[in-house]
Write an enzyme that holds these catalytic residues in place. Structure first.
Site, PDB file in Angstrom:
ATOM      1  CE  LYS A   1      -6.861  -8.247  -1.217  1.00  0.00           C
ATOM      2  NZ  LYS A   1      -7.548  -8.225   0.044  1.00  0.00           N
TER       3      LYS A   1
ATOM      4  CE  LYS B   1      -4.280  -1.948   1.194  1.00  0.00           C
ATOM      5  NZ  LYS B   1      -5.595  -1.955   1.650  1.00  0.00           N
TER       6      LYS B   1
ATOM      7  CE  LYS C   1     -11.908  -2.406   1.048  1.00  0.00           C
ATOM      8  NZ  LYS C   1     -12.391  -3.294   2.058  1.00  0.00           N
TER       9      LYS C   1
HETATM   10  P1  ATP Z   1      -9.395  -4.882  -0.167  1.00  0.00           P
HETATM   11  O1  ATP Z   1      -8.161  -5.425  -0.784  1.00  0.00           O
HETATM   12  O2  ATP Z   1     -10.585  -5.094  -1.008  1.00  0.00           O
HETATM   13  O3  ATP Z   1      -9.226  -3.460   0.303  1.00  0.00           O
HETATM   14  P2  ATP Z   1      -9.043  -5.821   2.484  1.00  0.00           P
HETATM   15  O4  ATP Z   1      -8.534  -7.185   2.766  1.00  0.00           O
HETATM   16  O5  ATP Z   1      -8.021  -4.766   2.605  1.00  0.00           O
HETATM   17  O6  ATP Z   1      -9.719  -5.795   1.080  1.00  0.00           O
HETATM   18  P3  ATP Z   1     -11.428  -5.914   4.160  1.00  0.00           P
HETATM   19  O7  ATP Z   1     -12.613  -5.404   3.477  1.00  0.00           O
HETATM   20  O8  ATP Z   1     -11.249  -5.479   5.547  1.00  0.00           O
HETATM   21  O9  ATP Z   1     -10.173  -5.371   3.421  1.00  0.00           O
HETATM   22  O10 ATP Z   1     -11.393  -7.485   4.120  1.00  0.00           O
HETATM   23  C1  ATP Z   1     -12.241  -8.178   4.975  1.00  0.00           C
HETATM   24  C2  ATP Z   1     -11.940  -9.625   4.970  1.00  0.00           C
HETATM   25  O11 ATP Z   1     -12.119 -10.134   3.657  1.00  0.00           O
HETATM   26  C3  ATP Z   1     -10.522  -9.988   5.392  1.00  0.00           C
HETATM   27  O12 ATP Z   1     -10.579 -11.118   6.237  1.00  0.00           O
HETATM   28  C4  ATP Z   1      -9.848 -10.330   4.112  1.00  0.00           C
HETATM   29  O13 ATP Z   1      -8.814 -11.276   4.299  1.00  0.00           O
HETATM   30  C5  ATP Z   1     -10.986 -10.908   3.288  1.00  0.00           C
HETATM   31  N1  ATP Z   1     -10.758 -10.709   1.856  1.00  0.00           N
HETATM   32  C6  ATP Z   1     -10.532  -9.535   1.215  1.00  0.00           C
HETATM   33  N2  ATP Z   1     -10.369  -9.736  -0.101  1.00  0.00           N
HETATM   34  C7  ATP Z   1     -10.502 -11.083  -0.294  1.00  0.00           C
HETATM   35  C8  ATP Z   1     -10.436 -11.932  -1.445  1.00  0.00           C
HETATM   36  N3  ATP Z   1     -10.216 -11.441  -2.645  1.00  0.00           N
HETATM   37  N4  ATP Z   1     -10.632 -13.253  -1.270  1.00  0.00           N
HETATM   38  C9  ATP Z   1     -10.868 -13.784  -0.046  1.00  0.00           C
HETATM   39  N5  ATP Z   1     -10.937 -13.047   1.081  1.00  0.00           N
HETATM   40  C10 ATP Z   1     -10.753 -11.713   0.974  1.00  0.00           C
END
Ligand code: ATP
Ligand code: LTN
Length: 328
Positions: A193, A111, A196
């Site tokens: 992955k 990030k 968002k």
């Molecule tokens: P992003 O990358 O979309 O910002 P994030 O992991 O930073 O996602 P969260 O929205 O807090 O942010 O994620 C919530 C939960 O969803 C966490 O446990 C994360 O590991 C899981 N998660 C996020 N993206 C994925 C994915 N592509 N596949 C499976 N689990 C996911």
């Protein structure tokens, strides 16, 4: 009963990756564990968020928690900033964390490289706050997607370090990730992955996307030219991702789906994936529409904050006493 805790950081709309990797599993766990789930709004502001948009995303995330089946009578649902002990223990945990270990966190490295607006100190100490979130509740298990495992490992290290330095205080937590669906990939770039924070919206299915958009995104998902439905993450990442999505939502084993599609085209396969995903999302959206019109969000958060505050305050006091911060 073992205790479990997890959080979601809704800096955007929740997507199918969040649902399959995290949310949906929380719902299964609420019957077998003492479950705490929260919205990590303090984690959201490590980058600037438009206040109006953030407020909407937070509210939607709670509504989606409820729409997906989390029941405030079975688990404790709260907003992180409503429970003051998080920020306070977060600071104390930052004081137990070394610069070296925080610098090694993959999410920080990724990030901070991506962002050109300036990297906040909050982004750097984010894992210390996350450790506090977990350790305040003596959670035995922390269900997260693969990307968050490293942060839970840090929470374990900090718990062990603190226990050794000041005597037994924290339960050492374990990460828990689903066997299938721990890492749902982007539909447009299946080696990354689903996220968002994706630049393009095409690769990410949001839980509040309208169904026509969901279908369109799946039908135009990137695949390959091998013309064979097979689970081979290396050579067929797009198809393998669709197989994982379908298997985790329908409960049908990947092998069984693969054998049903031998000799058939990708179009037909994608159509079934779209049917399965649309059915699930439609169900969630119907419940969501009712919830946002009710006062369930407010009452859930109020009750959740009261319960979580009681437990976390006790733990915080204990920690402060051991550290010599509290006098009486
Ligand atoms: P992003 O990358 O979309 O910002 P994030 O992991 O930073 O996602 P969260 O929205 O807090 O942010 O994620 C919530 C939960 O969803 C966490 O446990 C994360 O590991 C899981 N998660 C996020 N993206 C994925 C994915 N592509 N596949 C499976 N689990 C996911
Ligand atoms: N860092 C997580 C969200 C999060 C969390 C937590 C998850 C904050 N605190 C405690 C589990 C336990 C994320 O970005 N998904």
């Amino acid at each position: 009963m073992k205790r479990m805790l997890s959080g979601i950081k809704p800096t955007g709309q929740l997507h199918l990756g969040n649902y399959i990797g995290a949310l949906r599993n929380f719902v299964k766990y609420q019957d077998d564990y003492e479950l705490y789930v929260f919205i990590a709004n303090l984690h959201c502001v490590t980058f600037y968020q438009e206040p109006r948009v953030l407020r909407k995303n937070l509210k939607d995330a709670i509504a989606l928690y409820l729409a997906c089946g989390l029941d405030p009578e079975k688990c404790t649902i709260f907003l992180q900033s409503d429970v003051f002990a998080h920020a306070q223990l977060g600071w104390l945990m930052a004081c137990q964390s070394y610069m070296g270990e925080l610098s090694r966190m993959t999410q920080f490295k990724e990030k901070s490289q991506k962002n050109d607006e300036g990297i906040t100190a909050g982004l750097f100490t984010y894992p210390s706050l996350m450790a506090a979130d977990i350790l305040l509740y003596d959670a035995d298990y922390v269900p997260v997607g693969d990307d968050q495992k490293q942060h839970v490992e840090l929470a374990r290290d900090l718990a062990i370090r603190f226990n050794n330095r000041y005597s037994e205080t924290f339960v050492v937590p374990e990460p828990l990730s689903p066997k299938v669906g721990a890492r749902i990939m982007s539909l447009s770039e299946p080696t990354k992955k689903m996220s968002k924070s994706d630049e393009s919206d095409k690769g990410c299915i949001y839980l509040l996307d309208d169904l026509a958009t969901v279908r369109k995104k799946i039908m135009s998902a990137v695949t390959d030219n091998l013309a064979n439905v097979d689970y081979d993450k290396e050579n067929q990442p797009g198809i393998s991702n669709l197989l994982e999505i379908m298997s985790s939502l329908s409960g049908e084993a990947i092998d069984s789906i693969v054998s049903r599609y031998q000799g058939k085209g990708y179009g037909e396969f994608k159509k079934e994936v779209a049917d399965v995903v649309c059915r699930e999302i439609e169900m969630i959206q119907k419940k969501y529409d009712k919830i946002v019109k009710s006062d369930l969000i407010e009452t859930t958060l109020k009750q959740g904050a009261e319960e979580a505050s009681k437990i976390s305050y006790r733990k915080l006091k204990k920690v402060q006493k051991k550290m010599g911060v509290d006098i009486f």
